[in-house]
Design a protein around this motif. Structure first.
Motif, mmCIF file in Angstrom:
data_model
loop_
_atom_site.group_PDB
_atom_site.id
_atom_site.type_symbol
_atom_site.label_atom_id
_atom_site.label_comp_id
_atom_site.label_asym_id
_atom_site.label_seq_id
_atom_site.Cartn_x
_atom_site.Cartn_y
_atom_site.Cartn_z
ATOM 1 N N GLN A 1 0.805 -1.227 0.000
ATOM 2 C CA GLN A 1 0.000 0.000 0.000
ATOM 3 C C GLN A 1 0.835 1.271 0.000
ATOM 4 O O GLN A 1 0.420 2.293 -0.528
ATOM 5 N N GLY B 1 -2.920 7.143 -0.129
ATOM 6 C CA GLY B 1 -2.961 5.749 0.283
ATOM 7 C C GLY B 1 -3.743 5.458 1.542
ATOM 8 O O GLY B 1 -3.697 4.341 2.060
ATOM 9 N N GLY B 2 -4.476 6.440 2.090
ATOM 10 C CA GLY B 2 -5.306 6.181 3.259
ATOM 11 C C GLY B 2 -4.523 6.178 4.560
ATOM 12 O O GLY B 2 -3.431 6.724 4.666
ATOM 13 N N HIS C 1 -3.035 3.768 7.829
ATOM 14 C CA HIS C 1 -2.583 2.410 8.117
ATOM 15 C C HIS C 1 -2.157 2.301 9.570
ATOM 16 O O HIS C 1 -1.431 3.167 10.080
ATOM 17 N N LYS D 1 -2.456 -2.946 9.075
ATOM 18 C CA LYS D 1 -3.781 -3.002 8.462
ATOM 19 C C LYS D 1 -4.171 -1.623 7.953
ATOM 20 O O LYS D 1 -3.892 -0.606 8.587
ATOM 21 N N ASN D 2 -4.825 -1.605 6.809
ATOM 22 C CA ASN D 2 -5.383 -0.373 6.264
ATOM 23 C C ASN D 2 -6.723 -0.126 6.958
ATOM 24 O O ASN D 2 -7.678 -0.888 6.779
ATOM 25 N N SER E 1 -9.511 3.880 3.913
ATOM 26 C CA SER E 1 -9.046 3.800 2.532
ATOM 27 C C SER E 1 -9.097 5.131 1.806
ATOM 28 O O SER E 1 -8.493 5.284 0.749
ATOM 29 N N THR F 1 -9.383 13.620 6.635
ATOM 30 C CA THR F 1 -9.318 13.214 5.237
ATOM 31 C C THR F 1 -8.839 14.356 4.346
ATOM 32 O O THR F 1 -8.794 15.519 4.741
#
Length: 919
Positions: free
Chosen positions: A154, A182-183, A185, A198-199, A202, A225
């Protein structure tokens, strides 16, 4: 022979700006003990990223003009050992957010214990290629770097924009990293081993924060975000201390209309431990305050099953119904259930409007009661070039004070107008200073002062808030400055070495000097040129008859000459004491200061041609040292001449003055007043690969042709002015010899003519990056090349039918870094020291493509069969991390065993070293 010598190297100065990233600066506690006699002396260190380096800065007390001042200087540098692997480079090539170079994008300090006074600190760095490293500082102040594995699928090649986390059960570290492409993690480490990854979000993310709710120890991860719209603060809960658990999504807070850029959290000491406040900033220029209240509640009334977040694809025009839904005033925007029949409710407390551009950073003041007699004081930074201090007046949040202004010239280049602030930090212990990280990398400092004689923290409650604002004053202090692009060239002031001059691709020329009585404290005292083109070369033209002259070259195909101002001379005298007051005041030919027209490139001496300066919102100064806003405008030097003739971008400049770094009886005093300038340009053919020579009247007296076929990258005059060596991309080494004055040039050796006396084809196997004549022997030349070798040459005369000819003889060659397991490092710069080690050996400084530096003992008596030996390998942590572009020794006189060496690099930094030779 060299074994009987002891050479020690010490880093005196590192000048480099912070990376232009909002998360590139953090604070850690200093290991020094607070001085009770100076309660405002900071016990905090700043750690900021510069390219791939970490700089540790501390507050120092210095005396300037009989006044003690507190300034910040870099005391330690940390050089990462990691590099971009082939796999990372391949992954990065397929990502649209690929940056032009690998840099540190975010820095976060995490403490090994629950208190921030812990001496054991871990600083985690995120890079533009998705890699992670951590620097661990132990109780003795020693740093060690560890590479942290990441989620390759990712994140490789994707720039990390922010990270946060904490330690649990000793060395178990939990991190949350976010990426705008890439969100978010979640990473769990056991030591440096990745146990879980873990993501968790997203959607594109820009900022994150970890905080513990005091009520039951439950942890909260906040993620902001970075979508075109539908921007939310996602809330994930985590059982504090359970490193095997994955964060659980609990919902989101809506309201911001653009990218969310920053968070800060506070639990007021005067309030219930169950009440906390979150401040969030956004590119919509607004700040939202969220009130978090934890109460006992019947857990069955609230569903513990939260819906999966509705992530709208980036670029989608679909409306988000949740954002448009009208919320009842006073209704909780989010409710988070706990496992012990408690519920945390989140309310929108206030909307703060006042900034005109995006809000980039937020910080709650740690001592609001002692300073303003308020429970909550919020400090915000913005790209509108301001730092606001917010407080409540009659229940309404309003900006009660404004500090800072990046300053500069309206309409000027980025070297003078540094946009706004990216980060704001407050002294975490007492709140006695504010730091603003400007877009151009400078760190601005503002100290808190009062109109009473009482120190900060001792004011009583006799003032109302409005009156208290007038009592508390924030005044600007000296800044931490530096270049924010590749530093292409440097030189010392030619006559005495009073200061260091650097030029850079950030389009500025800067002057650095040491504060008198403190050789380890260097500051930028002037910015003679702020240009619209990348600056590529500089040379000092300072003579005994007229000091403080410089010539610079840029991509504009012209050479410009600048003369020092009276205001600069006064500053130099006040800071360094190298000039007497009589010398300064007796100067009649200089102007007070220079000005630059709006959208212009030429510094004028007339105020009528000057541009308007932006000083709106600027804090009052409490220092006699120049501030960043002054350096970009009022410290300019007037341009006295343009040198025309080249038809391509300037590549190199040198002069007969900068080649004389040693004062020797072998050279008459008149030699030091003779000026001859040599200049070259970028070239691809014989016609443009010429060398132009200019005299002290700035007239081109000769064009040397026929020597090279492409760009000349190395130029050096012999110290007696009789030879000029040149080499470059065609690997040809040319020696030009002075043969006398040209016709009609008049008397004086500054107009002597040169002719090609000797040329050696393929003197190295690759490009020759550097050539330097020995300062005390004009017949010895040393060259360094991309082929990783260094060669020493003897220039001699042999008899011929025409009288005599010049002969070049290679008498020594070596590879300074011969690594059998890896490719040898290219030699990018070298310079012979102005003092001998012994009668038959000299000291050679070598800089490499990877930024490392070495000192070698080399033979200067070519008749003896002596071998070069390594004298000192610089500690990598005090070296550069980019290619070393230039090395220059400060001019010295005989009998002084302490040498000063300056270097500059592609890593945006210039460094000054003290070299002590003990026999």
């Amino acid at each position: 022979m060299a074994d009987s010598l002891e050479v020690t190297c010490e880093l005196l100065h590192h000048g480099a700006a912070a990376n232009s990233s909002p998360k590139a600066v953090t604070t850690i506690p200093s290991l020094s003990v607070r001085d009770v006699s100076d309660p405002l002396k900071s016990t905090t260190q700043l750690v900021y990223a510069s390219h791939l380096m970490l700089n540790v800065a501390e507050q120092q007390t210095v005396k300037i003009i009989e006044k003690e001042e507190k300034i910040w200087t870099v005391t330690q540098t940390l050089r990462t050992k990691t590099s971009t692997t082939a796999e990372m480079a391949s992954a990065a090539a397929n990502v649209s957010t690929l940056t032009a170079k690998r840099v540190i994008t975010c820095v976060k300090s995490i403490f090994m214990s629950s208190t921030k006074e812990s001496s054991c600190v871990v600083v985690v760095c995120g890079f533009s290629d998705g890699s992670l490293t951590s620097w661990n500082r132990d109780a003795e102040g020693q740093w060690a770097e560890h590479v942290l594995p990441n989620l390759k699928a990712q994140l490789e090649g994707r720039s990390i924009t922010d990270l946060d986390g904490y330690f649990c059960h000793g060395s178990n570290m939990l991190l949350l990293t976010v990426c705008s492409s890439g969100g978010a993690h979640f990473l769990a480490f056991e030591g440096t081993k990745l146990m879980q990854g873990k993501n968790v979000i997203s959607a594109p993310c820009n900022v994150c924060r970890y905080q513990v709710l005091r009520s039951d120890g439950m942890g909260v991860f906040l993620v902001g975000t970075a979508a075109p719209r539908h921007n939310k603060i996602h809330v994930l809960t985590h059982s504090h201390g359970d490193y095997k658990q994955t964060p659980v999504y609990c919902g989101a807070l809506s309201g911001h209309e653009d990218w969310i850029t920053c968070f800060d959290w506070i639990t007021p000491s005067t309030s219930n431990a169950n009440t906390s406040y979150l401040a969030s900033g956004s590119q919509d220029a607004k700040i939202r305050l969220w009130k978090w209240i934890t109460k006992t509640h019947n857990i069955t009334d609230i569903s513990t099953e939260q819906p999966v977040p509705n992530i709208v694809p980036e670029g989608s025009d679909e409306d988000d119904e949740d954002d448009d839904e009208e919320m009842i005033q006073g209704e909780a925007r989010l409710e988070i259930p706990h496992s012990n029949n408690q519920v945390t409710s989140v309310y929108l407390e206030a909307l703060l409007v006042g900034h005109e551009e995006m809000v980039t950073s937020l910080a709650w003041h740690p001592n609001p009661q002692q300073l303003y007699q308020q429970d909550l004081i919020l400090i915000s930074a913005s790209m509108d070039r301001s730092i606001f201090i917010w407080s409540t007046i009659e229940g309404v949040w309003t900006p009660v004070s404004r500090v800072g202004s990046a300053g500069g010239i309206l309409g000027g280049s980025i070297g003078s107008s540094l946009l706004g602030y990216l980060t704001v930090k407050v002294d975490p212990s007492y709140g006695s200073w504010i730091m603003g990280h400007a877009y151009g990398g400078a760190l601005h400092f503002f100290s808190c002062e009062t109109t009473t004689d009482s120190p900060v923290g001792l004011l009583q409650d006799q003032h109302a808030t409005e009156e208290q604002v007038d009592v508390v004053q924030w005044r600007a202090q000296a800044c931490l400055t530096g270049h924010f692009e590749e530093v292409t060239d440097l030189c010392w002031e030619a006559s005495q070495g009073d200061y260091l001059i650097t030029v850079s691709n950030d389009q500025t020329c800067r002057i650095w000097a040491t504060i008198r009585g403190d050789r380890k404290t260097w500051i930028e005292i002037a910015r003679p040129q702020v240009h619209g083109y990348n600056l590529s070369a500089v040379t000092s033209l300072s003579t005994g008859d007229h000091m403080d002259l410089i010539a610079t070259g840029a991509d504009e195909k012209e050479i410009r000459v600048f003369d020092g101002t009276l205001s600069f001379l006064r500053m130099l005298q006040a800071v360094t004491g190298s000039r007497s007051e009589v010398e300064v005041e007796s100067t009649e030919s200089r102007v007070e200061r220079a000005y630059i027209p709006a959208l212009g490139l030429t510094n004028k001496a007339s105020a009528a041609d000057g541009a308007d300066e932006d000083t709106s919102g600027a804090s009052k100064s409490n220092t006699s040292l120049p501030l960043e806003r002054d350096l970009g405008s009022t410290s300019l030097w007037p341009e006295v001449r343009k040198l025309f003739g080249h038809d391509s971008e300037i590549a190199r400049l040198t002069s007969t003055l900068t080649s004389r770094t040693t004062v020797s009886s072998n050279y008459l005093k008149t030699h030091f007043n003779e000026v001859l300038i040599a200049s070259t340009t970028k070239a691809r053919d014989v016609e443009t690969a010429n060398i132009r020579l200019w005299n002290s009247h700035y007239r081109c007296v000769q064009v040397l042709k026929g020597g090279h076929r492409s760009t000349v990258t190395a130029l050096s005059f012999s110290p007696d002015g009789s030879y000029l060596a040149s080499s470059g991309k065609d690997r040809r080494l040319c020696i030009w010899k002075a043969t006398g004055n040209g016709p009609g040039d008049g008397e004086g050796s500054d107009t002597k003519r040169f002719s090609l006396a000797c040329a050696i084809d393929s003197c190295h196997k690759r490009i020759v990056w550097s050539a330097h004549f020995c300062p005390y022997d004009p017949t010895i030349l040393v060259t360094g090349s991309r082929d990783a070798s260094v060669k020493l040459w003897k220039v001699g005369a042999i008899d011929s039918e025409d009288g005599y000819e010049i002969e070049m003889k290679e008498y020594s060659a070596f590879v300074p870094r011969n690594d059998e397991d890896a490719k040898n490092a290219a030699v990018t710069s070298l310079s012979l020291a102005p003092l001998k080690l012994t009668e038959s050996r000299g000291l050679l400084a070598i800089g490499f493509e990877d930024g490392l530096l070495q000192l070698w003992s080399v033979p200067i008596d070519w008749s003896e069969n002596l071998q070069p030996t390594l004298v000192s390998q610089f500690d990598p942590n005090i070296c550069h991390i980019g290619a070393v572009n230039k090395i220059a020794w400060k001019p010295v006189s005989h009998g002084n065993d302490v040498l000063v060496l300056a270097t500059c690099s592609a890593d945006c930094g210039c460094r000054v070293f003290s070299i002590n030779v003990s026999r």
